[in-house]
Design a protein around this motif. Structure first.
Motif, PDB file in Angstrom:
ATOM      1  N   GLU A  11      35.811  30.556  44.576  1.00 55.67           N
ATOM      2  CA  GLU A  11      37.064  29.900  44.938  1.00 55.67           C
ATOM      3  C   GLU A  11      37.276  29.950  46.451  1.00 55.67           C
ATOM      4  O   GLU A  11      37.777  29.006  47.050  1.00 55.67           O
ATOM      5  N   GLY A  42      47.504  40.220  32.307  1.00 59.78           N
ATOM      6  CA  GLY A  42      47.808  41.019  31.128  1.00 59.78           C
ATOM      7  C   GLY A  42      47.069  40.598  29.873  1.00 59.78           C
ATOM      8  O   GLY A  42      47.621  40.661  28.786  1.00 59.78           O
ATOM      9  N   SER A  49      30.736  35.962  41.986  1.00 63.07           N
ATOM     10  CA  SER A  49      31.551  35.136  41.111  1.00 63.07           C
ATOM     11  C   SER A  49      31.108  35.405  39.685  1.00 63.07           C
ATOM     12  O   SER A  49      29.988  35.074  39.302  1.00 63.07           O
ATOM     13  N   ALA A  50      31.998  36.013  38.928  1.00 61.15           N
ATOM     14  CA  ALA A  50      31.661  36.319  37.533  1.00 61.15           C
ATOM     15  C   ALA A  50      31.562  35.039  36.724  1.00 61.15           C
ATOM     16  O   ALA A  50      30.993  35.021  35.643  1.00 61.15           O
ATOM     17  N   SER A  52      37.358  41.387  32.953  1.00 62.27           N
ATOM     18  CA  SER A  52      36.785  41.203  31.622  1.00 62.27           C
ATOM     19  C   SER A  52      35.630  40.214  31.642  1.00 62.27           C
ATOM     20  O   SER A  52      34.652  40.380  30.920  1.00 62.27           O
TER      21      SER A  52
HETATM   22  N1  LIG Z   1      36.501  30.586  39.529  1.00 59.83           N
HETATM   23  C1  LIG Z   1      36.362  31.824  39.051  1.00 59.83           C
HETATM   24  N2  LIG Z   1      37.127  32.216  38.028  1.00 59.83           N
HETATM   25  C2  LIG Z   1      36.969  33.463  37.559  1.00 59.83           C
HETATM   26  C3  LIG Z   1      36.039  34.370  38.098  1.00 59.83           C
HETATM   27  N3  LIG Z   1      36.124  35.534  37.424  1.00 59.83           N
HETATM   28  C4  LIG Z   1      37.079  35.368  36.496  1.00 59.83           C
HETATM   29  N4  LIG Z   1      37.589  34.112  36.561  1.00 59.83           N
HETATM   30  C5  LIG Z   1      38.672  33.563  35.737  1.00 59.83           C
HETATM   31  O1  LIG Z   1      39.807  34.342  36.013  1.00 59.83           O
HETATM   32  C6  LIG Z   1      40.610  34.482  34.842  1.00 59.83           C
HETATM   33  C7  LIG Z   1      40.871  35.930  34.557  1.00 59.83           C
HETATM   34  O2  LIG Z   1      39.697  36.576  34.102  1.00 59.83           O
HETATM   35  P1  LIG Z   1      39.756  37.904  33.209  1.00 59.83           P
HETATM   36  O3  LIG Z   1      38.369  38.410  33.139  1.00 59.83           O
HETATM   37  O4  LIG Z   1      40.479  37.662  31.949  1.00 59.83           O
HETATM   38  O5  LIG Z   1      40.642  38.850  34.115  1.00 59.83           O
HETATM   39  P2  LIG Z   1      41.030  40.383  33.903  1.00 59.83           P
HETATM   40  O6  LIG Z   1      40.916  41.031  35.209  1.00 59.83           O
HETATM   41  O7  LIG Z   1      40.265  40.960  32.778  1.00 59.83           O
HETATM   42  O8  LIG Z   1      42.555  40.256  33.535  1.00 59.83           O
HETATM   43  P3  LIG Z   1      43.496  41.289  32.732  1.00 59.83           P
HETATM   44  O9  LIG Z   1      42.790  41.630  31.468  1.00 59.83           O
HETATM   45  O10 LIG Z   1      44.739  40.507  32.506  1.00 59.83           O
HETATM   46  O11 LIG Z   1      43.732  42.450  33.612  1.00 59.83           O
HETATM   47  C8  LIG Z   1      39.852  33.752  33.747  1.00 59.83           C
HETATM   48  O12 LIG Z   1      40.394  32.452  33.624  1.00 59.83           O
HETATM   49  C9  LIG Z   1      38.441  33.715  34.260  1.00 59.83           C
HETATM   50  O13 LIG Z   1      37.722  32.603  33.739  1.00 59.83           O
HETATM   51  C10 LIG Z   1      35.226  33.911  39.191  1.00 59.83           C
HETATM   52  O14 LIG Z   1      34.399  34.618  39.727  1.00 59.83           O
HETATM   53  N5  LIG Z   1      35.432  32.637  39.616  1.00 59.83           N
END
Ligand SMILES: Nc1nc2c(ncn2[C@@H]2O[C@H](COP(=O)(O)OP(=O)(O)OP(=O)(O)O)[C@@H](O)[C@H]2O)c(=O)[nH]1
Ligand SMILES: [Mg+2]
Lengths: 612, 78
Positions: free
Chosen positions: A129, A40, A154-155, A22
């Motif tokens: 990370e 989730g 890194s998003a 996301s």
């Molecule tokens: N350090 C770091 N944190 C990240 C990165 N990408 C996402 N996050 C963190 O990882 C967590 C999950 O990110 P989401 O985008 O909500 O993950 P998702 O894959 O959509 O998760 P679901 O909707 O539960 O399937 C958040 O706290 C983000 O801020 C990244 O590239 N680096």
């Protein structure tokens, strides 16, 4: 080999839960879908624009083989989207810190995409990370092994995002060049392959886990962990009051000053009365509560991003099981304190259909932010602001906490009773409780800040037009015939009809009107009362609404009854509609609406009888 | 020995899963890393028989009793 249809233009983001799909989606589309640090978060399909293509963010999953019925719906949707003719590119999002787990799904998705002749690219997210631990990944070799292009990015820190955007554009332009070309596509050994690949390219995980375990040693400790949990919850509910009070006072003073400036400028007359009573009395008295909404969002946002919520869910699992709920009910319950609608949607992640239903039916008892203005107003009326409990806690703050607590206790009791009534055999469609605990992370400030501003915006946008309209209608009905007192106005005459309903609660018709109006939106209660008391206030001073109600004389019993009524009653059409959608049964939704309404009335009646 | 019996701070090797587990669930467990031969480490035990916390293949999971009782450990190697 089928030819790729050129009208197709969808790009899918697929990956394991909490892999950053996301956040990547938000970066690519400029939208602001919910991002949080627990598995989730996304439970629904989200769409956005990326160039001329449609980017689709899907709920996270560990596998393409579904277990429960609820899960089957989500997973089938992913499978169908991959097969869909409109799909042009499939993006497999991998979590670089948990390579093995994310590759299991990644390889399954790749294999399915290959079957359907779809282009595949891999996004190796969270690379910041990994680099923090000085681990290098040989992307060339990795790409060769995978048989699809992969970009490390890194998003969050935006490293590699440009490169990835270029790749995605290319792939969407000429998908035929990005078809999967690995030699071995035997689906049965995805597990083995992901382990091998993770061993070869992944980092040594012990270092990552060591950090995490050190914090968990404290946070999950039987004694300190429990205390920390209680402290966090107390701070959450207490700060809605303590932190917000100075800000609210500021807003109130500003609105008051603006009101008197404008009315002075306008001089005397009907128009001035209208501006003063309907605009400043109605809409103004509700704007005062915007700071509270923002603080609530800030603290919940901090918790969501830290990684703590999954731990809280784990600690609550055992106690909540006693009430027929799951540890996974915790997060929907918590977000229900902001708004019931996303919370009811979030209950989709609960492993058992029965526990999910129990959670959805009781979420409306969590004190959502629409109730904040009502609580704040009535507490200010009933409790002097300078009284302290044990000489330490402001009594108004304690009362706030008490109301939140009352809602939670009611939810647990209702759930317990419903469980006793509905004898369910906990069938095999129940998933066991298995919850991945994410790494702890520092909150990501920019989105958090946006979330807070957005909450204020939404709060105003949603309620202000309704409040404005209701205030105008009430003002017109209450002001005319010209020169008559409020009781003799058109509204007063209508009010006589409904007074008998509210008399047993110790409330006169003005409260009755405000309560009925608040079925449109709970915040309307404050605006309606603001307008009504504005009209009847002969001196036309702009003292606060709480002072006016106090001077008017609301008894303790009726006041307590009224505020408890607002804790329990389900006065929100949108919540009923969501319940109907998520349970698939209108009967359940309207049944619970009537049940909570009756229960609220009964509680208000008892409070009025006992306390007076 | 069952996974549920693994004390805090101890490691063991995952063995078979109980035949009482449905095939689909067993498959999911494998996908989450509960596969024969994998090392599992118990990070925490919760009071009152609450879920246990284990780490496995670089991921930390909380597991309730009803499922961790059905995962066996390879006693020969631990
Ligand atoms: N350090 C770091 N944190 C990240 C990165 N990408 C996402 N996050 C963190 O990882 C967590 C999950 O990110 P989401 O985008 O909500 O993950 P998702 O894959 O959509 O998760 P679901 O909707 O539960 O399937 C958040 O706290 C983000 O801020 C990244 O590239 N680096
Ligand atoms: Mg998401």
């Amino acid at each position: 080999m089928t030819v790729i249809n050129s009208s197709n233009s969808n790009i899918l983001l697929i990956g394991k839960p909490n892999s950053g799909k996301s956040l990547l989606f938000n970066q690519l589309t400029g939208l602001r879908q919910k991002v949080a640090n627990y598995p989730g978060v996304t439970v629904d399909i989200k769409r956005g624009k990326f160039n001329e293509h449609e980017l689709i963010d899907l709920p996270g999953t560990y596998s393409l083989h579904s277990l429960s019925q609820d899960e089957a719906i989500a997973i089938e949707h992913i499978q169908n989207s991959i097969a869909d003719n409109d799909t042009r590119v499939v993006v497999c999002v991998l979590d670089a810190t948990r390579l093995e787990r994310s590759l299991v799904l990644g390889l399954q998705v790749q294999a399915l995409a290959k079957q359907h002749n779809k282009a595949v690219v891999f996004a190796l997210n969270l690379i910041d990370e990994v680099r923090r631990f000085n681990h290098q990944i040989d992307l060339h070799a990795f790409e060769k092994e995978l048989g699809s292009p992969i970009v490390a990015l890194s998003a969050k820190k935006l490293d590699g995002l440009h490169e990835f955007t270029e790749l995605l554009k290319q792939a969407a332009e000429t998908p035929e060049n990005y078809l999967v070309n690995n030699i071995d596509s035997d689906s049965s050994n995805e597990l083995i392959r992901s382990r091998e690949l993770a061993k070869r390219f992944g980092m040594n995980l012990d270092v990552v886990l060591k950090d995490q375990n050190r914090i968990d040693n404290f946070m999950l400790n039987s004694v300190f962990g429990g205390l920390a949990f209680l402290a966090i919850m107390f701070v959450l509910f207490q700060s809605i009051f303590t932190l917000a009070t100075p800000l609210m006072d500021g807003v109130e003073v500003a609105i008051g000053a603006l009101g008197s400036q404008i009315t002075q400028f306008m001089g005397e007359g009907t128009a001035t009365d209208f501006v003063q009573d309907a605009l400043f009395g109605g809409v103004g008295s509700f704007l005062v509560f915007v700071p509270q909404i923002m603080i609530l969002t800030l603290i919940i946002g901090l918790l969501e991003d830290s990684g703590y919520l999954a731990r809280a869910a784990l600690m609550c699992h055992r106690p909540l099981s006693y009430f027929g709920l799951s540890g996974r009910s915790f997060i929907p319950y918590l977000s229900g304190h902001a708004c019931a609608i996303p919370a009811i949607m979030a209950a989709r992640t609960i492993e058992s259909p029965h526990k999910r239903l129990m959670t959805m039916l009781t979420i409306p008892l969590m004190s959502c932010s629409a109730r904040l203005p009502v609580y704040a107003l009535l507490i200010a009326v009933l409790i002097p602001s300078d009284s302290y409990w044990l000489g330490l806690f402001n009594l108004q703050g304690v009362a706030f906490f008490g109301l939140y607590f009352f809602g939670i206790v009611m939810a647990l009791i209702v759930s317990l009773i419903l469980n006793k009534l509905t004898k369910v055999d906990l069938d095999k469609s129940d998933m066991p409780f298995i919850l991945e605990l994410p790494s702890y992370r520092l909150p990501h400030w920019k989105p958090l800040f946006q979330k807070v501003l957005n909450s204020a915006h939404q709060f105003i946008k949603r309620a202000a037009p309704i409040i404005f309209m209701v205030s105008v209608i009430i003002w017109v009905l209450g002001y005319f015939p010209s020169g008559a007192s409020l009781d003799d106005s058109w509204l007063g005459m209508l009010g006589q009809w409904i007074e008998p309903i509210f008399a047993p609660l110790g409330l006169d018709w003005r409260y009755g009107v405000a309560i009925l109006m608040s079925f449109l939106a709970r915040e309307v209660f404050v605006g309606s009362l603001g307008t009504l008391f504005g009209i009847s206030d002969a001196e036309e001073n702009l003292s606060s609404l709480a002072d006016k109600i106090q001077a008017d004389g609301l008894t303790l019993g009726a006041g307590v009854g009224l505020v408890l009524f607002y804790v329990v009653a389900l006065q929100c059409v949108a919540t009923v509609a969501t319940l109907k959608g998520e349970t698939g049964k209108a009967k359940i939704a309207w049944g619970i609406f009537l049940a909570y309404g009756s229960l609220a009335y009964l509680i208000a009646f008892l409070a009025n009888q006992i306390l007076n | 020995m069952q996974l549920w019996e693994l004390p805090k701070n101890q490691s063991a090797i995952v063995g078979k899963v109980s035949p009482d587990i449905e095939d689909k669930l067993a498959e999911r467990l494998a996908e989450m890393g509960f596969e024969q031969g994998q090392e599992v480490h118990c990070v925490r035990r919760s009071p009152f028989k609450g879920p246990m916390v284990i780490s496995l293949g670089g991921t930390v999971f909380a597991l309730e009793q009803s499922i961790s009782e059905l995962i066996y450990l390879d006693t020969a190697q631990s």
